[in-house]
Design an enzyme around this catalytic site. Sequence first.
Site, PDB file in Angstrom:
ATOM      1  CB  SER A 127      59.724  18.771  32.820  1.00 24.15           C
ATOM      2  OG  SER A 127      61.001  19.219  32.020  1.00 24.15           O
ATOM      3  CE1 TYR A 152      62.899  14.568  33.149  1.00 23.86           C
ATOM      4  CE2 TYR A 152      62.621  16.488  31.928  1.00 23.86           C
ATOM      5  CZ  TYR A 152      62.286  16.272  32.150  1.00 23.86           C
ATOM      6  OH  TYR A 152      61.701  16.424  33.770  1.00 23.86           O
TER       7      TYR A 152
END
Length: 335
Positions: A127, A152
């Site tokens: 990501s 995350y």
Amino acid sequence: MKVLLTGAAGFVGMYCAKALLERGDDVVGFDSVNDYYDPALKRARLAQLRGFPQFRFVQADLADKAALFKVFESERPDVVLHLAAQAGVRYSLQNPQAYVDSNLTGFVNLLEACRAHPVRHLLFASSSSVYGANTKVPFAVTDHTDHPVSLYAATKKANEALAHSYSHLFGIPATGLRFFTVYGPWGRPDMAYFSFTKALFEGRPIEVFNHGDMERDFTYIDDIVTGVVRLLDRVPQGDPAWTGDPPVAGHSRAPYRLYNIGNHSPVRLMHFIEVLERLTGRVADKQFKPMAPGDVLRTYADVEDLRRDVGFEPSTPIEAGLARFVDWYRTYYQV
């Protein structure tokens, strides 16, 4: 070839599975179909794939090591496209254990399965959030990523490190893709473009964080899929000339690579909202808020490596991509 695709009921997963099926590959979908967001949308995505005779689906959780190993033992995939994860920055503040179970325990289970049942290539989703507190733009894979600002992001950074260690120790060819704000039809309801559209049609206000002073490198799903499929076929090789003095991020002597996959064209948040207003014919009731915990000011992908290696050329402007999304939204939700 036979592809084990985790996260097959997800947004990017459905599109990648369809592209692979259409070119003749066998696809074994693996997904827990959890309730992080509406499972009905996930089932509707799966329905788009079930018409292909070479598609099979297993509903199970990556944290269930026995279930995952059973799939590897019975299917013997040639390659693994790992797109399953607990997504969302803000949700990680509320339910950190979900990220540990899926993004850490689940990923180690997958690496162990690839070790026990060797595959030609493991391509996994990272990501843009790994860039964290970085301010130099565009973000490049050679940049340090040592300051994540959400759990995350930290789990995605951990995935990259774990994959490299397995690549180094056990020779597993592994490629990580740092996705930049993927959007389009069939997308995720927790993403801003989806939730803003829903709010506009329902006449509800939208929350605009950092008082609108943000930029995102929105990347249309078709461009993403083209890059993913091309990279799946490109098995990484170790670089014998690589040296650790100083270490260059993104590759090493192990068969391991990292790439950004983004539009290389950041969009201002306020312009993004203006486009949605035009497409929906509604004016947003904007509630301006300070920066949310875990958020970043801007994302901007340097995609030169991906352009050089597989000819990646994102070609969808935000106006065209959002128009396709809004058209899908009107049809799917009968607005």
